[in-house]
Motif scaffolding. Structure first.
Motif, PDB file in Angstrom:
ATOM      1  N   GLN A  96       0.826  -1.202   0.000  1.00  0.00           N
ATOM      2  CA  GLN A  96       0.000   0.000   0.000  1.00  0.00           C
ATOM      3  C   GLN A  96       0.862   1.254   0.000  1.00  0.00           C
ATOM      4  O   GLN A  96       1.893   1.321   0.666  1.00  0.00           O
ATOM      5  CB  GLN A  96      -0.919   0.017   1.219  1.00  0.00           C
ATOM      6  CG  GLN A  96      -1.925  -1.111   1.241  1.00  0.00           C
ATOM      7  CD  GLN A  96      -2.961  -0.916   2.324  1.00  0.00           C
ATOM      8  OE1 GLN A  96      -3.593   0.128   2.408  1.00  0.00           O
ATOM      9  NE2 GLN A  96      -3.143  -1.928   3.157  1.00  0.00           N
ATOM     10  N   GLN A  99       0.086   7.387   1.484  1.00  0.00           N
ATOM     11  CA  GLN A  99      -0.976   8.390   1.413  1.00  0.00           C
ATOM     12  C   GLN A  99      -2.325   7.756   1.045  1.00  0.00           C
ATOM     13  O   GLN A  99      -3.379   8.237   1.482  1.00  0.00           O
ATOM     14  CB  GLN A  99      -0.618   9.492   0.435  1.00  0.00           C
ATOM     15  CG  GLN A  99      -0.404   9.061  -0.992  1.00  0.00           C
ATOM     16  CD  GLN A  99       0.179  10.180  -1.844  1.00  0.00           C
ATOM     17  OE1 GLN A  99       0.470  11.266  -1.346  1.00  0.00           O
ATOM     18  NE2 GLN A  99       0.361   9.922  -3.125  1.00  0.00           N
ATOM     19  N   ASP A 100      -2.304   6.663   0.283  1.00  0.00           N
ATOM     20  CA  ASP A 100      -3.556   5.974  -0.044  1.00  0.00           C
ATOM     21  C   ASP A 100      -4.139   5.289   1.185  1.00  0.00           C
ATOM     22  O   ASP A 100      -5.363   5.285   1.392  1.00  0.00           O
ATOM     23  CB  ASP A 100      -3.322   4.946  -1.153  1.00  0.00           C
ATOM     24  CG  ASP A 100      -2.967   5.588  -2.485  1.00  0.00           C
ATOM     25  OD1 ASP A 100      -3.180   6.815  -2.629  1.00  0.00           O
ATOM     26  OD2 ASP A 100      -2.460   4.870  -3.367  1.00  0.00           O
ATOM     27  N   TRP A 101      -3.271   4.684   1.985  1.00  0.00           N
ATOM     28  CA  TRP A 101      -3.730   4.047   3.218  1.00  0.00           C
ATOM     29  C   TRP A 101      -4.358   5.079   4.152  1.00  0.00           C
ATOM     30  O   TRP A 101      -5.440   4.865   4.701  1.00  0.00           O
ATOM     31  CB  TRP A 101      -2.564   3.343   3.900  1.00  0.00           C
ATOM     32  CG  TRP A 101      -2.945   2.678   5.179  1.00  0.00           C
ATOM     33  CD1 TRP A 101      -3.606   1.499   5.339  1.00  0.00           C
ATOM     34  CD2 TRP A 101      -2.685   3.162   6.514  1.00  0.00           C
ATOM     35  NE1 TRP A 101      -3.774   1.216   6.679  1.00  0.00           N
ATOM     36  CE2 TRP A 101      -3.216   2.215   7.416  1.00  0.00           C
ATOM     37  CE3 TRP A 101      -2.040   4.283   7.009  1.00  0.00           C
ATOM     38  CZ2 TRP A 101      -3.136   2.375   8.791  1.00  0.00           C
ATOM     39  CZ3 TRP A 101      -1.963   4.454   8.384  1.00  0.00           C
ATOM     40  CH2 TRP A 101      -2.509   3.502   9.264  1.00  0.00           C
ATOM     41  N   ALA A 103      -5.627   7.964   3.281  1.00  0.00           N
ATOM     42  CA  ALA A 103      -6.835   8.522   2.664  1.00  0.00           C
ATOM     43  C   ALA A 103      -8.043   7.614   2.827  1.00  0.00           C
ATOM     44  O   ALA A 103      -9.192   8.077   2.769  1.00  0.00           O
ATOM     45  CB  ALA A 103      -6.581   8.790   1.182  1.00  0.00           C
ATOM     46  N   ALA A 104      -7.812   6.319   3.031  1.00  0.00           N
ATOM     47  CA  ALA A 104      -8.915   5.373   3.181  1.00  0.00           C
ATOM     48  C   ALA A 104      -9.468   5.335   4.605  1.00  0.00           C
ATOM     49  O   ALA A 104     -10.552   4.781   4.833  1.00  0.00           O
ATOM     50  CB  ALA A 104      -8.453   3.975   2.776  1.00  0.00           C
ATOM     51  N   LEU A 105      -8.763   5.889   5.563  1.00  0.00           N
ATOM     52  CA  LEU A 105      -9.172   5.768   6.960  1.00  0.00           C
ATOM     53  C   LEU A 105     -10.487   6.485   7.290  1.00  0.00           C
ATOM     54  O   LEU A 105     -11.271   5.970   8.096  1.00  0.00           O
ATOM     55  CB  LEU A 105      -8.056   6.258   7.881  1.00  0.00           C
ATOM     56  CG  LEU A 105      -6.778   5.418   7.878  1.00  0.00           C
ATOM     57  CD1 LEU A 105      -5.728   6.045   8.809  1.00  0.00           C
ATOM     58  CD2 LEU A 105      -7.054   3.981   8.280  1.00  0.00           C
ATOM     59  N   ALA A 107     -13.234   6.669   5.793  1.00  0.00           N
ATOM     60  CA  ALA A 107     -14.391   5.815   5.492  1.00  0.00           C
ATOM     61  C   ALA A 107     -14.586   4.734   6.541  1.00  0.00           C
ATOM     62  O   ALA A 107     -15.698   4.247   6.749  1.00  0.00           O
ATOM     63  CB  ALA A 107     -14.224   5.179   4.107  1.00  0.00           C
ATOM     64  N   ARG A 108     -13.514   4.379   7.219  1.00  0.00           N
ATOM     65  CA  ARG A 108     -13.566   3.331   8.245  1.00  0.00           C
ATOM     66  C   ARG A 108     -13.883   3.907   9.617  1.00  0.00           C
ATOM     67  O   ARG A 108     -14.527   3.238  10.439  1.00  0.00           O
ATOM     68  CB  ARG A 108     -12.208   2.616   8.262  1.00  0.00           C
ATOM     69  CG  ARG A 108     -11.966   1.657   9.410  1.00  0.00           C
ATOM     70  CD  ARG A 108     -12.784   0.389   9.262  1.00  0.00           C
ATOM     71  NE  ARG A 108     -12.430  -0.568  10.287  1.00  0.00           N
ATOM     72  CZ  ARG A 108     -12.843  -0.526  11.557  1.00  0.00           C
ATOM     73  NH1 ARG A 108     -13.653   0.451  11.952  1.00  0.00           N
ATOM     74  NH2 ARG A 108     -12.472  -1.444  12.429  1.00  0.00           N
ATOM     75  N   TYR A 109     -13.465   5.156   9.850  1.00  0.00           N
ATOM     76  CA  TYR A 109     -13.613   5.763  11.173  1.00  0.00           C
ATOM     77  C   TYR A 109     -14.382   7.081  11.048  1.00  0.00           C
ATOM     78  O   TYR A 109     -13.814   8.098  10.645  1.00  0.00           O
ATOM     79  CB  TYR A 109     -12.247   5.993  11.810  1.00  0.00           C
ATOM     80  CG  TYR A 109     -11.485   4.699  11.999  1.00  0.00           C
ATOM     81  CD1 TYR A 109     -11.776   3.855  13.066  1.00  0.00           C
ATOM     82  CD2 TYR A 109     -10.516   4.296  11.078  1.00  0.00           C
ATOM     83  CE1 TYR A 109     -11.113   2.649  13.214  1.00  0.00           C
ATOM     84  CE2 TYR A 109      -9.846   3.091  11.234  1.00  0.00           C
ATOM     85  CZ  TYR A 109     -10.149   2.277  12.302  1.00  0.00           C
ATOM     86  OH  TYR A 109      -9.504   1.079  12.441  1.00  0.00           O
ATOM     87  N   ARG A 133       5.376   3.238  -1.090  1.00  0.00           N
ATOM     88  CA  ARG A 133       4.728   2.069  -0.522  1.00  0.00           C
ATOM     89  C   ARG A 133       5.366   1.756   0.835  1.00  0.00           C
ATOM     90  O   ARG A 133       6.533   2.061   1.072  1.00  0.00           O
ATOM     91  CB  ARG A 133       4.864   0.872  -1.456  1.00  0.00           C
ATOM     92  CG  ARG A 133       4.025   0.978  -2.723  1.00  0.00           C
ATOM     93  CD  ARG A 133       4.205  -0.232  -3.602  1.00  0.00           C
ATOM     94  NE  ARG A 133       5.562  -0.306  -4.156  1.00  0.00           N
ATOM     95  CZ  ARG A 133       6.065  -1.362  -4.768  1.00  0.00           C
ATOM     96  NH1 ARG A 133       5.336  -2.468  -4.901  1.00  0.00           N
ATOM     97  NH2 ARG A 133       7.283  -1.342  -5.241  1.00  0.00           N
ATOM     98  N   SER A 153      -7.491   8.883  13.939  1.00  0.00           N
ATOM     99  CA  SER A 153      -8.656   8.052  13.604  1.00  0.00           C
ATOM    100  C   SER A 153      -9.929   8.456  14.326  1.00  0.00           C
ATOM    101  O   SER A 153     -11.029   8.284  13.809  1.00  0.00           O
ATOM    102  CB  SER A 153      -8.356   6.580  13.903  1.00  0.00           C
ATOM    103  OG  SER A 153      -8.275   6.357  15.309  1.00  0.00           O
TER     104      SER A 153
END
Length: 212
Positions: A96, A99-101, A103-105, A107-109, A133, A153
């Motif tokens: 991963q 910055q992508d990891w 950026a996805a947080l 949506a999860r929190y 990566r 988070s």
């Protein structure tokens, strides 16, 4: 152990856990308040196992965990949805992009704090590494990216294991400042497992584990 509190974020009731021929916890009771909690212990005292139990990753032999009124045994998905936990060394992160990891947080929190993430990226001096990566990052930089995400988070229960491993001195100092700021938060518990108290962090509670 922390004092009982009706305002506790996490209730630990009679927690029992053992590996084959290696009992770790027998009837552990604790009430973790909002702010910062230190799980204090030497190597092999059970710090990591306790965090994995609190995350619902390990299954306790007995006892109950209740996070903001949600019991793990009755509502495991709802419980785990409130927890930020993981290992920055995990191979699951390797491919991963940092910055992508991050950026996805959000949506999860749902309580993710984008402004806090910006502060932590600056504080850990991560700007030049975000396009890489995880497998390209040093051990310390992987941990700093992961910790920036954890702190931002907003998770009701944020679990951080051995937070300074691989960190340079300025990053350790920034982490201490960031954790000190977390101590005043009213709606989440940040639980840190470490072998000492980390200078300057006002722990709201401490769980001291005996040597084994």
């Amino acid at each position: 152990m922390p004092a009982a509190s009706t305002d506790a974020i996490l209730h630990i009731n009679g927690l029992c856990f053992a590996y084959p021929e290696c009992p770790l916890f027998q009837g552990l009771d604790a009430r973790l308040p909002a702010g910062t909690t230190l799980v204090l212990g030497a190597d092999s005292s059970g710090k990591t196992s306790l965090l994995r139990l609190l995350a619902g990753e390990l299954v306790a032999g007995a006892g109950q965990l209740v996070l903001k009124g949600v019991p793990l045994h009755a509502s495991p998905a709802a419980y785990r949805a409130q927890v930020f936990q993981g290992d920055p060394r995990s191979d699951a992160l390797s491919e991963q992009v940092a910055q992508d990891w991050l950026a996805a947080l959000p949506a999860r929190y749902p309580q993710f704090d984008a402004a806090a993430l910006v502060r932590h990226i600056e504080g850990f001096e991560l700007q030049e590494h975000l396009h890489k990566r995880f497998l390209m990052l040093s051990t310390g930089t992987r941990r700093k990216v992961w910790t920036a995400g954890a702190l931002a988070s907003g998770a009701a229960l944020t679990l951080i294991d051995e937070p300074v491993a691989g960190l340079d001195k300025p990053s350790v100092q920034y982490l201490q400042q960031a954790l000190a700021a977390m101590a005043t938060q009213a709606d989440r518990a940040v639980v840190v497992a470490h072998y000492d108290a980390l200078v300057g962090v006002p722990w709201q509670a401490t769980i001291a584990l005996p040597d084994r």
